[in-house]
Motif scaffolding. Sequence first.
Motif, mmCIF file in Angstrom:
data_model
loop_
_atom_site.group_PDB
_atom_site.id
_atom_site.type_symbol
_atom_site.label_atom_id
_atom_site.label_comp_id
_atom_site.label_asym_id
_atom_site.label_seq_id
_atom_site.Cartn_x
_atom_site.Cartn_y
_atom_site.Cartn_z
ATOM 1 N N LEU A 61 36.622 66.682 8.786
ATOM 2 C CA LEU A 61 35.340 66.607 9.473
ATOM 3 C C LEU A 61 34.586 65.394 8.950
ATOM 4 O O LEU A 61 34.396 65.242 7.739
ATOM 5 C CB LEU A 61 34.534 67.882 9.223
ATOM 6 C CG LEU A 61 33.136 67.919 9.847
ATOM 7 C CD1 LEU A 61 33.224 67.910 11.368
ATOM 8 C CD2 LEU A 61 32.359 69.142 9.369
ATOM 9 N N ILE A 62 34.141 64.516 9.866
ATOM 10 C CA ILE A 62 33.497 63.262 9.491
ATOM 11 C C ILE A 62 32.102 63.193 10.110
ATOM 12 O O ILE A 62 31.933 63.464 11.305
ATOM 13 C CB ILE A 62 34.320 62.044 9.976
ATOM 14 C CG1 ILE A 62 35.776 62.149 9.477
ATOM 15 C CG2 ILE A 62 33.676 60.740 9.529
ATOM 16 C CD1 ILE A 62 35.933 62.089 7.976
ATOM 17 N N LEU A 63 31.103 62.852 9.286
ATOM 18 C CA LEU A 63 29.767 62.587 9.812
ATOM 19 C C LEU A 63 29.798 61.212 10.470
ATOM 20 O O LEU A 63 29.998 60.201 9.816
ATOM 21 C CB LEU A 63 28.736 62.618 8.682
ATOM 22 C CG LEU A 63 27.290 62.361 9.080
ATOM 23 C CD1 LEU A 63 26.784 63.475 9.980
ATOM 24 C CD2 LEU A 63 26.397 62.229 7.852
ATOM 25 N N ASP A 64 29.601 61.181 11.773
ATOM 26 C CA ASP A 64 29.818 59.954 12.548
ATOM 27 C C ASP A 64 28.489 59.320 12.957
ATOM 28 O O ASP A 64 28.223 59.087 14.133
ATOM 29 C CB ASP A 64 30.672 60.273 13.786
ATOM 30 C CG ASP A 64 31.309 59.023 14.377
ATOM 31 O OD1 ASP A 64 31.188 57.952 13.763
ATOM 32 O OD2 ASP A 64 31.917 59.113 15.456
ATOM 33 N N GLU A 65 27.634 59.060 11.993
ATOM 34 C CA GLU A 65 26.362 58.395 12.247
ATOM 35 C C GLU A 65 25.818 57.848 10.936
ATOM 36 O O GLU A 65 26.228 58.272 9.846
ATOM 37 C CB GLU A 65 25.354 59.372 12.868
ATOM 38 C CG GLU A 65 24.957 60.513 11.949
ATOM 39 C CD GLU A 65 23.979 61.470 12.599
ATOM 40 O OE1 GLU A 65 23.854 61.436 13.831
ATOM 41 O OE2 GLU A 65 23.332 62.262 11.870
ATOM 42 N N ASP A 66 24.903 56.890 11.019
ATOM 43 C CA ASP A 66 24.251 56.344 9.843
ATOM 44 C C ASP A 66 23.073 57.230 9.464
ATOM 45 O O ASP A 66 22.266 57.609 10.314
ATOM 46 C CB ASP A 66 23.754 54.924 10.126
ATOM 47 C CG ASP A 66 24.909 53.951 10.355
ATOM 48 O OD1 ASP A 66 25.969 54.155 9.743
ATOM 49 O OD2 ASP A 66 24.745 53.010 11.154
ATOM 50 N N VAL A 67 22.999 57.578 8.186
ATOM 51 C CA VAL A 67 21.915 58.426 7.715
ATOM 52 C C VAL A 67 21.305 57.818 6.463
ATOM 53 O O VAL A 67 21.987 57.144 5.676
ATOM 54 C CB VAL A 67 22.412 59.854 7.412
ATOM 55 C CG1 VAL A 67 22.779 60.577 8.684
ATOM 56 C CG2 VAL A 67 23.596 59.836 6.464
ATOM 57 N N ALA A 68 20.018 58.056 6.274
ATOM 58 C CA ALA A 68 19.337 57.511 5.103
ATOM 59 C C ALA A 68 19.714 58.276 3.840
ATOM 60 O O ALA A 68 19.798 57.702 2.753
ATOM 61 C CB ALA A 68 17.823 57.570 5.320
ATOM 62 N N ALA A 69 19.947 59.558 3.964
ATOM 63 C CA ALA A 69 20.330 60.398 2.826
ATOM 64 C C ALA A 69 21.510 61.265 3.219
ATOM 65 O O ALA A 69 21.790 61.456 4.402
ATOM 66 C CB ALA A 69 19.149 61.262 2.397
ATOM 67 N N PRO A 121 32.566 75.919 0.461
ATOM 68 C CA PRO A 121 31.645 75.179 -0.411
ATOM 69 C C PRO A 121 30.749 74.263 0.402
ATOM 70 O O PRO A 121 31.082 73.860 1.503
ATOM 71 C CB PRO A 121 32.601 74.364 -1.295
ATOM 72 C CG PRO A 121 33.812 74.159 -0.436
ATOM 73 C CD PRO A 121 33.953 75.417 0.371
ATOM 74 N N VAL A 122 29.573 73.941 -0.176
ATOM 75 C CA VAL A 122 28.669 72.982 0.458
ATOM 76 C C VAL A 122 29.145 71.574 0.101
ATOM 77 O O VAL A 122 29.363 71.254 -1.063
ATOM 78 C CB VAL A 122 27.218 73.185 -0.011
ATOM 79 C CG1 VAL A 122 26.310 72.105 0.556
ATOM 80 C CG2 VAL A 122 26.727 74.557 0.413
ATOM 81 N N VAL A 123 29.307 70.711 1.114
ATOM 82 C CA VAL A 123 29.787 69.342 0.914
ATOM 83 C C VAL A 123 28.720 68.385 1.397
ATOM 84 O O VAL A 123 28.068 68.619 2.411
ATOM 85 C CB VAL A 123 31.107 69.099 1.700
ATOM 86 C CG1 VAL A 123 31.589 67.677 1.486
ATOM 87 C CG2 VAL A 123 32.159 70.108 1.274
ATOM 88 N N THR A 124 28.520 67.284 0.669
ATOM 89 C CA THR A 124 27.583 66.255 1.097
ATOM 90 C C THR A 124 28.343 65.169 1.827
ATOM 91 O O THR A 124 29.283 64.578 1.285
ATOM 92 C CB THR A 124 26.846 65.647 -0.107
ATOM 93 O OG1 THR A 124 26.099 66.676 -0.753
ATOM 94 C CG2 THR A 124 25.881 64.566 0.359
ATOM 95 N N PHE A 125 27.965 64.877 3.085
ATOM 96 C CA PHE A 125 28.610 63.861 3.894
ATOM 97 C C PHE A 125 27.780 62.581 3.827
ATOM 98 O O PHE A 125 26.594 62.592 4.157
ATOM 99 C CB PHE A 125 28.726 64.324 5.357
ATOM 100 C CG PHE A 125 29.718 65.434 5.557
ATOM 101 C CD1 PHE A 125 31.011 65.161 5.963
ATOM 102 C CD2 PHE A 125 29.360 66.746 5.316
ATOM 103 C CE1 PHE A 125 31.917 66.189 6.140
ATOM 104 C CE2 PHE A 125 30.267 67.777 5.488
ATOM 105 C CZ PHE A 125 31.550 67.487 5.898
ATOM 106 N N SER A 126 28.393 61.512 3.396
ATOM 107 C CA SER A 126 27.700 60.230 3.410
ATOM 108 C C SER A 126 27.956 59.554 4.744
ATOM 109 O O SER A 126 28.657 60.079 5.588
ATOM 110 C CB SER A 126 28.194 59.350 2.258
ATOM 111 O OG SER A 126 29.590 59.144 2.366
ATOM 112 N N SER A 127 27.403 58.360 4.952
ATOM 113 C CA SER A 127 27.533 57.709 6.249
ATOM 114 C C SER A 127 28.961 57.219 6.436
ATOM 115 O O SER A 127 29.281 56.082 6.148
ATOM 116 C CB SER A 127 26.525 56.574 6.359
ATOM 117 O OG SER A 127 26.595 55.967 7.604
ATOM 118 N N ARG A 128 29.663 57.653 6.625
ATOM 119 C CA ARG A 128 31.080 57.413 6.940
ATOM 120 C C ARG A 128 31.428 58.299 8.175
ATOM 121 O O ARG A 128 30.756 57.931 9.135
ATOM 122 C CB ARG A 128 31.953 57.841 5.777
ATOM 123 C CG ARG A 128 31.767 56.957 4.572
ATOM 124 C CD ARG A 128 32.456 57.453 3.378
ATOM 125 N NE ARG A 128 33.852 57.738 3.339
ATOM 126 C CZ ARG A 128 34.870 56.914 3.507
ATOM 127 N NH1 ARG A 128 34.688 55.742 3.963
ATOM 128 N NH2 ARG A 128 36.078 57.276 3.303
#
Length: 339
Positions: free
Chosen positions: A88-96, A122-129
């Motif tokens: 699963l990939i976060l597909d947008e630019d985010v500030a945090a 588990p809770v995972v933090t997705f960076s802008s990628r």
Amino acid sequence: ELRVPVPRSRSAMASSGTSGNSSRSAIVADTASGHHFLTIHGYSCTKDLPTGEKISSRRFKVGGHRWRIDYYPNGSGSAVADYVSLSLILDEDVAAGVKAKHCFCLSGEAEKIQAARLTSAPVVTFSSRRCDILVVHGYRAQDAAAAAFVSVPPCDLRGDLGMLLQTEKGADVVFEVGGETIAAHRCVLAARSSVFAAELFGPMKEGKAESGIVRVEDMEAEVFKALLRFVYTGSLPEMRKEEEDVTCQHLLVAADRYGMDRLKLICEEKLCEYIDVNTAATILLLSEQHHCEGLKKACFDFLASPANLRATVATDGLQHLSVSCPSLMVKLMAMSLGH
């Protein structure tokens, strides 16, 4: 509940016979959840990709953010080369970073199993990628009166109506189908199908409807039972894999007959997975007769391959197609000449 003792003087304790005031509060996580269905069509063909190479899904939105799923037919790395990998990939630019929990499961798994998996993930933090996603927006404190002290179970209307059909309690109409009698409830049928409403209450009410008996022609009893199950619960009964394509063909016809559009689309979607050299002509004719544009496009997409078209032309199915629907044969001949 956290209780913090407040020390008091001996004199205060001696002069008061009642306990001190107490209060409550709660820590609440603000979340948003959703799911995304990813279907792999032509799975065997995707296995030609080398390990580490991926195919990305189209973007979708859950919890106010855009995501995609990366599919690795032969694993994302050499350590998992014998497996399929999904990411699963976060597909947008985010500030945090965006905090989220997610899990992958097979589409047919029970909802309770899916919910249990997501809860323990588990809770995972997705960076802008059926990927289930729970996005954690943040945490806040609130008065305990607003917190969930009472556990409200999910709505079980589907189960209750399914039991109503199964027990036949209060049934007021009987259908004669394929030598069997099947009891049901007029109001439920009328609420779910305009055709049933007209047959049971309207001007086209069948002659025997007044006596509570309706004869259904040209339909198998098992197909009518599956139709009624969908009417009451919005879901289909379990089907054996080897019979699913034929059952879905019959159910599609029944759904079209009784104006059950959602059931018709579900059958279309399932039949798209069964289009091959031996079934393409039959499914194409079915789609034409019952105005299933999506299913028809899927058939023509399959037949757009010269090899598939040649193999299909060699089957007996096209002989029936040429008699039943010459216009489709004209299109197929044009495709053949184009190749």
